[in-house]
Motif scaffolding. Sequence first.
Motif, PDB file in Angstrom:
ATOM      1  N   PHE A 281      27.627  17.488 -22.307  1.00 24.47           N
ATOM      2  CA  PHE A 281      26.444  16.625 -22.276  1.00 24.47           C
ATOM      3  C   PHE A 281      26.492  15.634 -21.121  1.00 24.47           C
ATOM      4  O   PHE A 281      25.473  15.349 -20.498  1.00 24.47           O
ATOM      5  N   ARG A 282      27.685  15.087 -20.820  1.00 29.42           N
ATOM      6  CA  ARG A 282      27.774  14.114 -19.732  1.00 29.42           C
ATOM      7  C   ARG A 282      27.396  14.749 -18.386  1.00 29.42           C
ATOM      8  O   ARG A 282      26.798  14.108 -17.535  1.00 29.42           O
ATOM      9  N   TYR A 283      27.739  16.026 -18.225  1.00 32.69           N
ATOM     10  CA  TYR A 283      27.352  16.719 -16.990  1.00 32.69           C
ATOM     11  C   TYR A 283      25.844  16.968 -16.964  1.00 32.69           C
ATOM     12  O   TYR A 283      25.226  16.957 -15.898  1.00 32.69           O
ATOM     13  N   LEU A 284      25.270  17.200 -18.143  1.00 30.28           N
ATOM     14  CA  LEU A 284      23.825  17.380 -18.215  1.00 30.28           C
ATOM     15  C   LEU A 284      23.097  16.120 -17.754  1.00 30.28           C
ATOM     16  O   LEU A 284      22.154  16.187 -16.959  1.00 30.28           O
ATOM     17  N   VAL A 285      23.535  14.954 -18.244  1.00 28.99           N
ATOM     18  CA  VAL A 285      22.918  13.687 -17.849  1.00 28.99           C
ATOM     19  C   VAL A 285      23.052  13.479 -16.340  1.00 28.99           C
ATOM     20  O   VAL A 285      22.091  13.128 -15.649  1.00 28.99           O
ATOM     21  N   LEU A 286      24.243  13.721 -15.816  1.00 23.12           N
ATOM     22  CA  LEU A 286      24.489  13.553 -14.388  1.00 23.12           C
ATOM     23  C   LEU A 286      23.640  14.518 -13.576  1.00 23.12           C
ATOM     24  O   LEU A 286      23.065  14.152 -12.542  1.00 23.12           O
ATOM     25  N   LEU A 287      23.528  15.762 -14.052  1.00 22.50           N
ATOM     26  CA  LEU A 287      22.732  16.773 -13.365  1.00 22.50           C
ATOM     27  C   LEU A 287      21.261  16.376 -13.314  1.00 22.50           C
ATOM     28  O   LEU A 287      20.600  16.522 -12.273  1.00 22.50           O
ATOM     29  N   MET A 288      20.734  15.851 -14.410  1.00 21.31           N
ATOM     30  CA  MET A 288      19.325  15.503 -14.456  1.00 21.31           C
ATOM     31  C   MET A 288      19.023  14.297 -13.571  1.00 21.31           C
ATOM     32  O   MET A 288      17.991  14.257 -12.886  1.00 21.31           O
ATOM     33  N   ILE A 289      19.932  13.331 -13.538  1.00 22.59           N
ATOM     34  CA  ILE A 289      19.745  12.183 -12.646  1.00 22.59           C
ATOM     35  C   ILE A 289      19.779  12.641 -11.197  1.00 22.59           C
ATOM     36  O   ILE A 289      18.925  12.268 -10.372  1.00 22.59           O
ATOM     37  N   THR A 290      20.756  13.477 -10.872  1.00 20.28           N
ATOM     38  CA  THR A 290      20.862  14.010  -9.517  1.00 20.28           C
ATOM     39  C   THR A 290      19.627  14.819  -9.146  1.00 20.28           C
ATOM     40  O   THR A 290      19.129  14.743  -8.019  1.00 20.28           O
ATOM     41  N   GLY A 291      19.109  15.598 -10.096  1.00 17.18           N
ATOM     42  CA  GLY A 291      17.926  16.406  -9.836  1.00 17.18           C
ATOM     43  C   GLY A 291      16.707  15.568  -9.521  1.00 17.18           C
ATOM     44  O   GLY A 291      15.917  15.911  -8.639  1.00 17.18           O
ATOM     45  N   VAL A 292      16.537  14.458 -10.229  1.00 13.04           N
ATOM     46  CA  VAL A 292      15.406  13.561  -9.959  1.00 13.04           C
ATOM     47  C   VAL A 292      15.521  12.959  -8.568  1.00 13.04           C
ATOM     48  O   VAL A 292      14.553  12.919  -7.796  1.00 13.04           O
ATOM     49  N   VAL A 293      16.721  12.489  -8.223  1.00 14.84           N
ATOM     50  CA  VAL A 293      16.941  11.913  -6.897  1.00 14.84           C
ATOM     51  C   VAL A 293      16.682  12.964  -5.811  1.00 14.84           C
ATOM     52  O   VAL A 293      16.014  12.693  -4.814  1.00 14.84           O
ATOM     53  N   PHE A 294      17.204  14.157  -6.026  1.00 13.65           N
ATOM     54  CA  PHE A 294      17.012  15.251  -5.070  1.00 13.65           C
ATOM     55  C   PHE A 294      15.524  15.558  -4.888  1.00 13.65           C
ATOM     56  O   PHE A 294      15.034  15.698  -3.765  1.00 13.65           O
ATOM     57  N   GLY A 295      14.798  15.669  -6.002  1.00 13.67           N
ATOM     58  CA  GLY A 295      13.371  15.987  -5.934  1.00 13.67           C
ATOM     59  C   GLY A 295      12.575  14.944  -5.179  1.00 13.67           C
ATOM     60  O   GLY A 295      11.685  15.275  -4.393  1.00 13.67           O
ATOM     61  N   VAL A 296      12.880  13.665  -5.402  1.00 18.03           N
ATOM     62  CA  VAL A 296      12.177  12.598  -4.699  1.00 18.03           C
ATOM     63  C   VAL A 296      12.492  12.633  -3.212  1.00 18.03           C
ATOM     64  O   VAL A 296      11.596  12.518  -2.362  1.00 18.03           O
ATOM     65  N   MET A 297      13.755  12.838  -2.869  1.00 16.41           N
ATOM     66  CA  MET A 297      14.156  12.799  -1.467  1.00 16.41           C
ATOM     67  C   MET A 297      13.575  13.953  -0.656  1.00 16.41           C
ATOM     68  O   MET A 297      13.305  13.806   0.538  1.00 16.41           O
ATOM     69  N   THR A 298      13.357  15.103  -1.285  1.00 14.83           N
ATOM     70  CA  THR A 298      12.793  16.232  -0.542  1.00 14.83           C
ATOM     71  C   THR A 298      11.350  15.989  -0.108  1.00 14.83           C
ATOM     72  O   THR A 298      10.841  16.697   0.765  1.00 14.83           O
ATOM     73  N   LYS A 299      10.690  14.986  -0.679  1.00 16.69           N
ATOM     74  CA  LYS A 299       9.291  14.724  -0.346  1.00 16.69           C
ATOM     75  C   LYS A 299       9.135  13.935   0.959  1.00 16.69           C
ATOM     76  O   LYS A 299       8.021  13.803   1.470  1.00 16.69           O
ATOM     77  N   PHE A 300      10.231  13.423   1.488  1.00 14.98           N
ATOM     78  CA  PHE A 300      10.168  12.584   2.688  1.00 14.98           C
ATOM     79  C   PHE A 300      11.081  13.145   3.771  1.00 14.98           C
ATOM     80  O   PHE A 300      12.164  13.667   3.470  1.00 14.98           O
ATOM     81  N   SER A 301      10.660  13.017   5.023  1.00 14.49           N
ATOM     82  CA  SER A 301      11.451  13.552   6.133  1.00 14.49           C
ATOM     83  C   SER A 301      12.823  12.888   6.200  1.00 14.49           C
ATOM     84  O   SER A 301      13.836  13.545   6.459  1.00 14.49           O
ATOM     85  N   TRP A 302      12.858  11.557   5.965  1.00 14.44           N
ATOM     86  CA  TRP A 302      14.147  10.872   5.998  1.00 14.44           C
ATOM     87  C   TRP A 302      15.054  11.341   4.875  1.00 14.44           C
ATOM     88  O   TRP A 302      16.274  11.425   5.036  1.00 14.44           O
ATOM     89  N   GLY A 303      14.444  11.656   3.713  1.00 18.62           N
ATOM     90  CA  GLY A 303      15.223  12.147   2.586  1.00 18.62           C
ATOM     91  C   GLY A 303      15.802  13.525   2.862  1.00 18.62           C
ATOM     92  O   GLY A 303      16.978  13.793   2.560  1.00 18.62           O
ATOM     93  N   ARG A 304      14.987  14.398   3.455  1.00 17.23           N
ATOM     94  CA  ARG A 304      15.481  15.738   3.782  1.00 17.23           C
ATOM     95  C   ARG A 304      16.596  15.656   4.818  1.00 17.23           C
ATOM     96  O   ARG A 304      17.563  16.430   4.769  1.00 17.23           O
ATOM     97  N   TRP A 305      16.464  14.703   5.752  1.00  9.11           N
ATOM     98  CA  TRP A 305      17.506  14.540   6.771  1.00  9.11           C
ATOM     99  C   TRP A 305      18.817  14.103   6.126  1.00  9.11           C
ATOM    100  O   TRP A 305      19.889  14.635   6.434  1.00  9.11           O
TER     101      TRP A 305
END
Length: 431
Positions: A281-305
């Motif tokens: 479960f702890r990995y699930l929580v970490l994975l979901m937080i990381t996924g949200v951060v990843f998804g937001v960052m892909t929307k911006f050129s600086w994030g993709r960089w």
Amino acid sequence: MATSKKYDVVVFGASGFTGQYVVEELGRVTSEEERGLTWAVAGRSEDKLNKVLEKASATIGVDLKDAVDVLVADVEKEETLNDMAAQAQVVLNCVGPYRFFGEPVVKACVKNKAHHIDISGEPQYLESMQFKYDEEAKKKGVYIVQCCGFDSVPADLGVLYTVQNFPGRINTIESYLNLSAGPEGAVGHYATWQSAIHGLANAEELRKLRKDMGTKKPLPKSGPKLENRGPAHWSEMMQKWCVPFPGADASVVRRTQRFLYDNAGENFPVQFGAYVCVAAFRYLVLLMITGVVFGVMTKFSWGRWLLSKYPRLFSLGYFSHEGPTQKQIEGASFTMQFIGSGYSNTVLQDGDYDGPPNMTIATQVEGPEAGYVTTPIVMVQAAITLLREMKKFPAKGGVLTPGIAFKDTSLVERLSDRGVIFSITAPAASN
């Protein structure tokens, strides 16, 4: 299709990270049961390609230098791609990310009547190639067979294998992927990470493409709608937390099911869901937080960089520019389990039956490390199957998924012989 090509197979992108392993696997196969197969390696640097052959020779214990030719070809130089494709019956395209480098190779293969096999897991690239080149490939008698690696042969052929072993009509299949790492841990290569970044960043383009292609139209269902399990769920059967699998499996299986419905008389397409299991479960929580951060960052050129610059940081160590070590590869494996639910032949005899599914089946595909052992095995066996069993393919050419191309061939048996094994874990039984 002309048979006067100089080479049966050309490995393009042989000097890349995955290409090296494809060369080694092809070297093993051609030194054993496929000794008559002629092949070459291709890429931008002749020096690097020679080093690939030297390393492969040392790894497999077979001298490839005199048996395998070297071709110089560059995705930015159309004439070199045309020259390569003109000499090949089948091109194994290992150059990714495919959204940046894939189309020129497909174009050259169609133009010069060479079959093309890739290992892409990028839905937008895969579906855009179908949109652009399917009709021309059919006219030329060329097979463009996509995602012939871990993405997405285990899933696509696993679904068909499950259907074939079910005594009745399957309504839904869900796959559950378990990735196992050895004591050295697991790391993916940068190219896969980059594909994920740009795939998510351009998700809207994929939705538009599907609308233009008409693939968003719903397929008929033979029973209850497949359950939407949300962003995470606990699987009693797996005894693990599970999240939707982010790869191409679901889109590839849907394309196969649509083709079978539209062209092969399969009146009841399978509904499919793909998931990956999380160890705790702890990995699930970490994975979901990381996924949200990843998804937001892909929307911006600086994030993709930033994501591209620091893959190890933003993937929590699961991806790097260097990729996995040999020990990490040797210690890894995968199991993909399929849970099918449907109707037995007994209840189907009653044409008025409209109750819930009354039978389930469980199958699995298991194999060695997914990206750099299983993928080369699958890619090489796909090429050999295409060369040896082309008459069993369902059409005269076109852009095809693995399930469409290999449905009636011996690929499942060939893979099982090489350690990627399909099996029934729980025979079909009434609920």
